[in-house]
Each structure stands twice: as C-alpha cells, then as structure tokens.
Design a protein around this motif. Structure first.
Motif, PDB file in Angstrom:
ATOM      1  N   CYS A 466       0.850  -1.200   0.000  1.00 41.17           N
ATOM      2  CA  CYS A 466       0.000   0.000   0.000  1.00 41.17           C
ATOM      3  C   CYS A 466       0.885   1.249   0.000  1.00 41.17           C
ATOM      4  O   CYS A 466       1.973   1.246   0.575  1.00 41.17           O
ATOM      5  N   CYS A 495      -4.173   1.423  -1.408  1.00 42.27           N
ATOM      6  CA  CYS A 495      -4.466   0.780  -0.121  1.00 42.27           C
ATOM      7  C   CYS A 495      -4.390  -0.730  -0.352  1.00 42.27           C
ATOM      8  O   CYS A 495      -4.636  -1.193  -1.476  1.00 42.27           O
ATOM      9  N   CYS A 520      -0.992  -1.130   5.871  1.00 41.84           N
ATOM     10  CA  CYS A 520      -0.830  -0.461   7.169  1.00 41.84           C
ATOM     11  C   CYS A 520      -1.365  -1.359   8.287  1.00 41.84           C
ATOM     12  O   CYS A 520      -2.236  -2.197   8.053  1.00 41.84           O
ATOM     13  N   CYS A 525      -4.722   2.424   8.705  1.00 41.37           N
ATOM     14  CA  CYS A 525      -5.087   2.458   7.282  1.00 41.37           C
ATOM     15  C   CYS A 525      -5.621   3.853   6.962  1.00 41.37           C
ATOM     16  O   CYS A 525      -6.446   4.399   7.697  1.00 41.37           O
TER      17      CYS A 525
HETATM   18 FE1  FES Z   1      -2.320   1.159   3.891  1.00 41.57          FE
HETATM   19 FE2  FES Z   1      -5.054   1.022   3.672  1.00 41.57          FE
HETATM   20  S1  FES Z   1      -3.753   2.681   3.296  1.00 41.57           S
HETATM   21  S2  FES Z   1      -3.635  -0.532   4.150  1.00 41.57           S
END
Ligand code: FES
Length: 628
Positions: A466, A495, A520, A525
């Motif tokens: 991500c 993401c 993340c 996130c």
């Molecule tokens: Fe990194 Fe969603 S922004 S997992």
C-alpha cells in the motif's frame, strides 16, 4: 456559552438531537429533532415561580443525585438559554385533578402542555463533532467499595460537593454524618490504565491534574485537612501543571505511590481503612480515612455509536472517534467535511479542547469559503451495465461513498465522487467487475504483474504494497541502507484494500513462487478500516489455495508501517528463504491447477451468459475471470 447564545451568526439548538445526516462535504442535509420543552423559550424569563409550586421531587442529575429537582426545572444554573424545561416523564400532567399548578402560577403563560417535537432541516457545508465524553462508572471495581460505602465517592461527586453552586453550597461534608471530613484519600487511575478485565487500558489524561486542583481547593477551604493521593504516576506535563503539583505537595498533600488493594469500612464510625502497597517503600500499610475520592477516568460517550452511524465515522480501539491522520490531520474525520473538537476524539482538558475547537472552526471556515473543493484524482467509477445491484460495494465502502445498488428498486451503484477517497475496496470486492478505479484499473495491475513475472519468475517475490505505509516502509529500508534481497517486485496500490483476489491468483498462475500482500497496521489504514477487508480477502484466498492443493503459506500477509524499514528488510529476508524452498514442479503444478480452475469458471460464466442477454460495455477486456 453566553457568547455563543448571543452571537448573531450562530443558531443554537439546545435540547435537540440530530436524527439524520445525508449528503457530503460542502453539501450536508441535517435533520434535527427539537424536543418539546413545554415552556415557550421566547416568553420564559426564568422567574422560577413554576418550580416553587411543582409538587414533584426527583433526583437531580446535575447534582449527582445529592439533591432533588422538580419536574419543571432549570437544567443547571448557567444553562443557555436561561429557560425552564418541563420533563414530561416526571410531570403529573395538566389534568386539574392531577396537577397543572405551574401553568396556574405562570403570569407570562409560557407553559404549553400541548407542545410537540419539531423537526427542522438544515443545509450545512461542514459538521463539527463535539459530543464530549462520559465518566467511568466504578461500580464494577468492587474492591474500592463504591457500591457498599457511602463515604466512597467519585471525583464528579466531589466536584458537586465542593462547588458553591452545589447541593451543600460549597460546604464540603461527608455523606454519612454531614461533618467536614478531616482525612481524605484520592485514588488515581480508577478505570484508566487498567489491563485487567475491568476498566480501560488508556490514560484518561485529565485525572491527575484534576486531583491536584481538588487537593489545593480543599487545602484552601480547610487547611487542616490531611490529604493523601494514591497513584501509579503523576502526569503533570501541561503548561504550569508541574508548578501546581509542587504547590500541592508544599501545601502538605501526601503523594503515595501505590494503589489500594481493598477498602473496608468500620460500621460504627463509617471510617474507611485502605490496604495499600507502597511501591516506593516496598511495604504494605493500612491507612485510615474519613472519606475516599475515586478519581474516575474518562470514557467515550455511551451513545457515540449513533453519531458514528450518522456520519460514517470510525472509532479507534478505545472507542473514541478516529481522526483522519494523527499527525497531519488531527482535527479532520476521514469523512470529508467532518471535524472533531474536544473529548469526542480523545480525553483532553479544557485548554486542549478549546485549541482543537478553534482548529476545527478554522478548518471548516476554509472549506466554507472555498468555491470549489479538490477531490481525489483516484476515485471509483461504476460501469452500470455490469452492475447487478448486489450491494456489496455499498457495504464495503469505508466512506459511504456508494449509493443506490438496490436490485428491488432497479437502482445501480452510484459513486459520489466528492466522498470517494480512492481506496479501491469496492473494485476489489465487486464480483462482476462493475467498479473500477480511475488510473488504477484492473488491466493496469494485470499488466504490471505480467511484466514483473516475464523474466525468471522463479527468482521473484511478487509484493503488493500500500502506498501510505508499506511502500513508504520499503523506501525507509532503502534510505536507511538496510541490506535485504533484491528479488522482490513491488506493485504499489493506494491501499491494501485494492488488492483484488484476481491479482494474487493471476500472479500464481503466471509462475510466482511467493506473493506478499502488505499494508498499514489496523487503525493506521488511511482509508478508515479498508485493510480489514484485505484481511478477509486473504483469508478466503488461503482457504481457496488449500482447497486446490496449493500451499497457502506461499501467500503472505504483513502489516508494515512507514516507520518499519527494519521490519520490511526482515520480512524480505524471511520471504527469500521461503522462495528458495519452492520448487519448479510445485510452481508448474500451481499454474496448471489455477489455469484449469479459471477455465472452468470462464466456461460456467459463458454458459450463464448464453442464457442471458448481456448489454454491451465500454469496459476494457482484461482477459481474466471476474470472481475467485
Ligand atoms: Fe495502507 Fe489502507 S492505506 S492498508
């Protein structure tokens, strides 16, 4: 509050509840229920004659139940507007046989028993959530005897007893004998910093300084009082707070490091005995007190879930609302046009609450004074001809940016671009390829996967990282000159929620020995909780791989933050070891199995298609089956 009430540009709706919020940044529609207070706000001059004749007496919530109020009452002395309110649950009614006395004595005739709730609709550009907090209820911590002994009170109850506007007009007395207590104990961290089954693990931020302030107040009113504070740590980190703490010590307040294990009451005198382990002197001692004050922590508002639902907000694990970014956007909610002020976001004192409220007001002003707002370049779009109105996208969107999708009503999914932040979860979850991300289409990812596995796929680790955390973690590993294998081929997604199951299966079908999905940590996130869908998807993929006889370990999931360069390097080293264990035969078998599985799915789909007339679509054909 008075200033707010008088301000020409502020409409203050008290005794009202927000029932519905629709729309989006710059264009919200808010439905507010103004509850009937049965007293005409414009006529009432708060003379108090109605209160005098009201025969009802119930516990006064504002005074923590230490005194009573009438069915018609002023909620608290500084209430704005300064108008009486009639609680219809407590009132005996207008029937002359039952009562109606307040209406009889009101010269201004402002009491209206037939008043009804009113619904008003407001068009607003921004919403500030300043819903405050509740205090921890210590009834579950029975070792402190709050439910058993009257002379064990909470810090909130202490506030009312010492307040000049309180039930005793500021004469501090203990509840059992109404005498001024000579020996008072404060117990800190009640319901905070607890790692047992009761209480909360976080620090409530305000309780230490509240006790320091209370101890000085007591010393000021009653200099001979013996005061002891039992604590784990005293956290006095704000401006002037350390001075206040030292002043309290100099005034004679004893600070004892250790929390009581139990409290017992002498039934004859109602005095309290505390058994405490002094962790500095390393001894267990008994202490006798006349009164004990439990310094209770702060908890999220008990009804905060209703607000969460109305505004599509997220909460952190402690139950407070989650900000968009803890450092870069501490006042903004992830939902565009929504801001936080005060304890709705986390426990804070008055100064910090005012600071955050000013920041929230300024952030809203910037928004309201803009003719245009910038929206994300990467947003989702719906190919309505492919949409089956199944509604999955509506459910998974963390920002509530997808509407419609109602098969019964014949509505297709509609993306509200101003609300979409571009996480891509909808595109990854749609089984019909009806949702696509602008600039990050499936076909573009498939091309990247193909390119990364074109040469020597056996020597490659396919990594989906991500943008905000894991990709930045890889960057940090490089900047820190950490040594790790170079076999990884990183495919960046905004993401981890964007990583479609098809991408992973396609990589394996193209000969990838190992695939890593990385994003993340939970609660970090950048798209609220989109990575929770990543986890669910990967878990489903593990099941599928196992079903097909493919080792699920070849698909790895790791949460790596932007600050975890070390973790990135370590993970790559571990994956490299795993890659070396994967044989050519195993990869070829995987490719064969997945090809057969895909062809079967395509044949099934074609059969279904031949029975249905499929409308033409402008979506590019990426040559893979729609669903895993
Ligand atoms: Fe990194 Fe969603 S922004 S997992």
């Amino acid at each position: 509050m008075m200033d707010v009430g008088r301000h020409p540009n502020i409409n203050l709706y008290t005794y009202s509840e927000v029932e519905d919020v629709s729309g989006y940044i710059g264009n919200f529609k808010v439905k507010v229920r103004r509850k009937a207070r049965y007293v005409d706000e414009d006529l009432c001059n708060a003379c108090g004659e109605c209160e005098k004749v009201c025969p009802v007496a119930v516990a006064d919530e504002f005074q923590q139940g230490f005194s009573s109020r009438k069915a018609i009452y002023m909620p608290f002395p500084q209430a704005v507007p300064s108008v009486y309110i009639l609680n219809d649950g407590d009132c005996l009614g207008n029937n002359p046989i039952a009562c109606g006395k307040c209406a009889d004595v009101c010269e201004k005739e402002c009491i209206d028993f037939d008043m009804k709730d009113e619904i008003i609709e407001l068009d607003v550009g921004a919403v500030i959530v300043a819903t405050g907090m509740d205090v921890y209820d210590p009834t579950e911590m029975d070792e402190y005897g709050y439910t058993q002994y009257e002379n064990v009170i909470t810090s909130m109850e202490f506030e009312r007893l010492i307040s000049a506007g309180g039930p005793t007009e500021g004469h501090f007395i203990r509840p059992t004998d109404h005498k001024v207590p000579k020996r008072i104990a404060f117990i800190q961290c009640v319901g905070s910093r607890s790692h047992s089954e009761v209480g909360n693990p976080y620090c409530s931020n305000i309780c230490c300084m509240n006790t320091v302030k209370d101890s000085l107040l007591l010393k000021d009113h009653y200099p001979d009082t013996e005061i002891s504070v039992f604590y784990m740590d005293i956290r006095a980190f704000g401006k002037g707070f350390e001075d206040l703490y030292i002043r309290s010590k100099k005034a004679g307040v004893q600070y004892i490091r250790g929390l009581p294990g139990e409290i017992f009451e002498d039934p004859k005198t109602n005095d309290l005995k505390l058994i405490v382990e002094d962790t500095v002197a390393n001894t267990v001692k008994d202490y006798d007190f006349d009164l004990v004050v439990l310094s209770v922590g702060v908890i999220p508002r008990r009804d905060s879930s209703a607000v969460q639902k109305l505004l599509t907000l997220s909460k952190t694990e402690d139950g407070f609302f989650m900000e968009s970014h803890p450092k870069l956007k501490p006042v903004d909610a992830p939902t565009g046009g929504v801001f936080f002020a005060g304890c709705a976001e986390f426990p804070k004192d008055v100064k910090d609450s005012v600071t955050q409220a000013s920041a929230a007001a300024a952030r809203s002003e910037v928004l309201l004074n803009s003719d245009m707002i910038n929206i994300e370049a990467i947003t989702s779009e719906c190919y309505t001809d492919l949409c089956t109105s199944c509604g999955i996208c509506v459910n998974v969107c963390p920002f509530n940016a997808i509407r419609g999708a109602d098969a019964k009503a014949g509505l297709k999914a509609e993306v509200i671009e101003a609300m979409c932040k571009g996480c891509g979860t909808c595109a990854a979850e749609c089984n019909f390829d009806a949702l696509a991300m602008k600039h990050f289409e499936d076909s573009q990812y498939i091309s990247q996967i193909d390119a990364s596995l074109e040469k020597n796929p056996m020597d490659t680790i396919t990594v989906f990282a991500c943008n905000w955390c894991s990709y930045a973690g890889a960057d940090l590993a490089g900047l820190s000159r950490l040594q790790y294998p170079t076999t990884q081929r990183i495919i960046r997604t905004m993401c981890s929620g964007r990583v479609d199951s098809e991408f992973v299966l396609h990589a394996f079908e193209k000969g990838a020995p190992i695939v890593l999905v990385s994003g993340c940590h939970f609660a970090d996130c950048h798209y609220i909780d989109a990575n929770r869908w990543t986890q669910k998807r990967v878990e489903k993929l593990w099941d599928k791989l196992e079903r097909l006889g493919i080792r699920p370990e070849r698909l790895q999931l790791e949460w790596i933050s932007a600050a975890e360069g070390q973790k990135w390097a370590r993970t790559m080293k571990e994956l490299e070891e795993m890659r070396k264990e994967v044989t050519k035969e195993e990869v070829e078998q995987t490719m064969k199995v997945l090809k057969e599985d895909r062809e079967k799915a395509e044949a099934k789909k074609a059969k279904k298609k031949s029975k249905t007339v499929i409308p033409k679509t402008d979506k590019p054909d990426i040559g893979i089956s729609p669903s895993a």
